[in-house]
Scaffold this motif. Structure first.
Motif, short mmCIF file in Angstrom:
data_model
loop_
_atom_site.label_atom_id
_atom_site.label_comp_id
_atom_site.label_asym_id
_atom_site.label_seq_id
_atom_site.Cartn_x
_atom_site.Cartn_y
_atom_site.Cartn_z
N THR A 76 50.98 31.61 31.69
CA THR A 76 51.43 32.97 32.05
C THR A 76 50.76 34.03 31.17
O THR A 76 50.47 35.13 31.64
CB THR A 76 52.96 33.12 31.95
N LEU A 77 50.53 33.69 29.90
CA LEU A 77 49.80 34.63 29.02
C LEU A 77 48.39 34.87 29.55
O LEU A 77 47.90 36.00 29.57
CB LEU A 77 49.68 34.06 27.62
N ARG A 78 47.72 33.80 29.94
CA ARG A 78 46.36 33.93 30.48
C ARG A 78 46.34 34.80 31.73
O ARG A 78 45.38 35.54 31.98
CB ARG A 78 45.80 32.54 30.86
N LEU A 79 47.39 34.71 32.54
CA LEU A 79 47.43 35.38 33.84
C LEU A 79 48.06 36.77 33.79
O LEU A 79 48.16 37.43 34.81
CB LEU A 79 48.18 34.51 34.86
N GLY A 80 48.52 37.20 32.61
CA GLY A 80 49.17 38.50 32.55
C GLY A 80 50.58 38.48 33.11
O GLY A 80 51.08 39.49 33.61
N LEU A 81 51.25 37.33 33.03
CA LEU A 81 52.62 37.22 33.52
C LEU A 81 53.64 37.11 32.38
O LEU A 81 54.75 36.63 32.58
CB LEU A 81 52.74 36.01 34.45
N ARG A 82 53.21 37.51 31.20
CA ARG A 82 54.13 37.58 30.07
C ARG A 82 53.92 38.96 29.46
O ARG A 82 52.80 39.49 29.48
CB ARG A 82 53.79 36.47 29.07
N ALA A 83 54.97 39.54 28.90
CA ALA A 83 54.91 40.94 28.49
C ALA A 83 53.70 41.23 27.59
O ALA A 83 53.06 42.28 27.70
CB ALA A 83 56.20 41.34 27.78
N ASP A 84 53.34 40.27 26.74
CA ASP A 84 52.29 40.49 25.75
C ASP A 84 50.92 40.78 26.36
O ASP A 84 50.07 41.41 25.72
CB ASP A 84 52.21 39.26 24.85
N THR A 85 50.69 40.28 27.55
CA THR A 85 49.38 40.50 28.19
C THR A 85 49.52 41.12 29.58
O THR A 85 48.53 41.25 30.30
CB THR A 85 48.62 39.16 28.33
N ALA A 86 50.72 41.51 29.96
CA ALA A 86 50.93 42.02 31.31
C ALA A 86 50.40 43.44 31.45
O ALA A 86 50.52 44.25 30.53
CB ALA A 86 52.42 41.99 31.67
#
Lengths: 261, 261, 261
Positions: free
Chosen positions: B239-249
């Motif tokens: 999810t981090l890689r895909l922008g599905l977590r706040a940190d990378t969204a």
């Protein structure tokens, strides 16, 4: 049959289905067999299972997760970041259709990325609460964002009026933003301001660590609503609520060391 | 069949078998049934499973582990400390025979204990890469050891020339040595020096915590190779890689709050 | 059959049933299937499984836990806080009857809440050791409580004389009280004072983190008794004991980098 011990004087806990004293668990992608085992062990102590942020979107077993939760009487909820990414991309209708299709009953409406106005958020709470159980979160994930007690409580009241079943006070997984100072200690004034105006049973305080959970149990009692509980901490939290862990044990009663007889 | 959602605009991810964008997971001794469940859930997101340090030597289920990984298309790799202890005791041939016998395909050649010269290490990379997939690690486990950018990159280039499939930049499980300062923040110059001379697909940056992973995804994009990922963090990293977590969204696109219709 | 590797020179470890070199694991409420898998993997490395604090009281599977442990040759022990709450409420007889009924063999007699005198504690050790294996813990859970070396050792000696099988030096799950300073570093004088007067095989040092475990293995050797080990750290601890993890690897022998031949 489970022969539950009953020889200690402990605080009463409301049995399920509960409308207060909720335990809201954060599922960061448990395998299906681990979830199955957890629910067999602890469904009685779990009210809501939130599939964190966008994990549901990449989880090949989201349907099985929904089925297991439904069978166990646990409300499965999507994470707020997934909701916010969908909102930013204009895909809330697609999210809703997909969630229905895979059997998800609840959504979290949050604004952790601070991309929408309070009015936009309230509109979405109102629309989604027609189809889903809505948990509305207040607070951003940005540690530098100002936290103003009365603005938080105003937003919570508005969200409840708009149809949210419960409101969630943001603490993240880290416990260092929103409800907490950056050093992890609770914002006492904020917690008190929320509890002064919102019915306690309606609030879920995100409390990711034992020290956070301890603080809230000592402050508001066994039946406080707590969120972002780890999947491996469910029984541990129940012991904290009941005074069966050192941090909350024997708070009230006088010392009376029992002899053997 | 899994009905994968596809209603969001997300970064592309190379499907398996991948030669770049690797996720390299650290297995600290998962039980066989937990590994089986993990691979059923997330094999698509795992390229390499490293059995940490010398755990393979004391694990009664190492054969089963190898079988499960092979079936799931995941490369099982031995830990570098086991390699180094064998090297120090002159038992590399015995290690190789045993690894073949139990079905292990990959080894990590490292020098974390700083017991051999770079030439010795390169010789072992060359010899072992005839029989195994070799992951060559650079950096020591000693937090006081000097870290010199060009020496790291020289060693990585030499290891790749000697036959290593990928190079790993040491960060340990703690994220406080090698690639990181003792306070856990990344050595930006070092990361940039590595990426300037080594093809990005060949590098695995050890990134044990969410903040480390976030830093690398923001710096080098969704397809950065990341290592020492916890077995319970595989979906979370995706999810981090895909922008599905706040940190990378929502890093890139403009705000456009979606209305319901 | 498991074909155990044997090509390295490693410290000897006493096989089970052991009376020294114990590994005492803290179970914070593992599911039954996860416990089953753990015991299948690592029963050889686990001597005692302590169900932490009051978790046994809320665990619907406590009977199954007892059966699995008995079959695996692992001693199942109740947590000290449950004992202390029962003592404070005058319910030790009820606790003992219930523990027998569900098949629990061992209890921890502790005084972490500092609610009883040393004499009361010793009396309970004596009474309970007629029916159970008793692990007697010394030290409070209060970080501000004074720690006096000779008082600790006096209490440990008295508890052993009263019938305790082993004594436990308190460190909690955090490793910041009792045996440790508040910054997590060990109280060297206290550890040495205990080891000077109590037989090493009788002592279990609570050592919840890798750095604590490393310190004790380096100080007292592979066969030191260690407690509060996480259920996911059992194989990892065994590698620390054997010098198969960087922290304890190659401590003694001279460097002799092995060539391939």
């Amino acid at each position: 049959m489970y022969d539950r011990p009953d020889f200690l004087d402990l605080p009463q806990r409301t049995p399920k289905p509960r409308t207060s004293g909720l335990t809201h668990v954060l599922d960061k992608g448990l395998t299906v067999s681990a979830l199955d085992a957890l629910l067999e062990q602890a469904a009685e102590y779990i009210d809501v299972l939130k599939v964190g942020w966008g994990i549901a979107y990449v989880d090949p077993h989201i349907r099985e997760r929904a089925i297991l939760c439904r069978q166990a009487g646990v409300t499965l909820c999507l994470g707020g970041t997934l909701f916010e990414v969908c909102a930013a991309q204009g895909r809330i209708p697609e999210l809703a259709r997909w969630a229905h299709r895979v059997g998800i009953e609840a959504v979290e409406v949050s604004n952790g990325l601070a991309r929408m106005s309070s009015d936009d958020k309230r509109t979405l709470v109102r629309e989604l609460s027609g189809e889903f159980i809505v948990f509305a979160e207040t607070g951003t994930k940005d540690g530098d964002a100002p936290v103003t007690d009365h603005l938080w409580v105003d937003e919570m009241e508005a969200d409840l009026e708009a149809g949210a079943r419960h409101v969630i006070a943001e603490g993240r997984e880290s416990g260092t933003v929103g409800l907490y100072h950056s050093d992890g200690t609770p914002r006492v004034d904020l917690a008190e301001a929320i509890a002064a105006r919102i019915p306690l049973g309606k609030i879920i305080f995100e409390a990711p660590t034992k020290s956070h959970q301890t603080w809230f149990v000592r402050k508001f009692g066994s039946e406080v609503g707590l969120g972002n509980i780890g999947t491996d901490e469910v029984l541990a939290l129940e012991t904290l609520r009941l005074g069966l862990r050192a941090d909350t044990a024997l708070l009230a009663e006088p010392a009376s060391v029992g002899a053997r007889s």
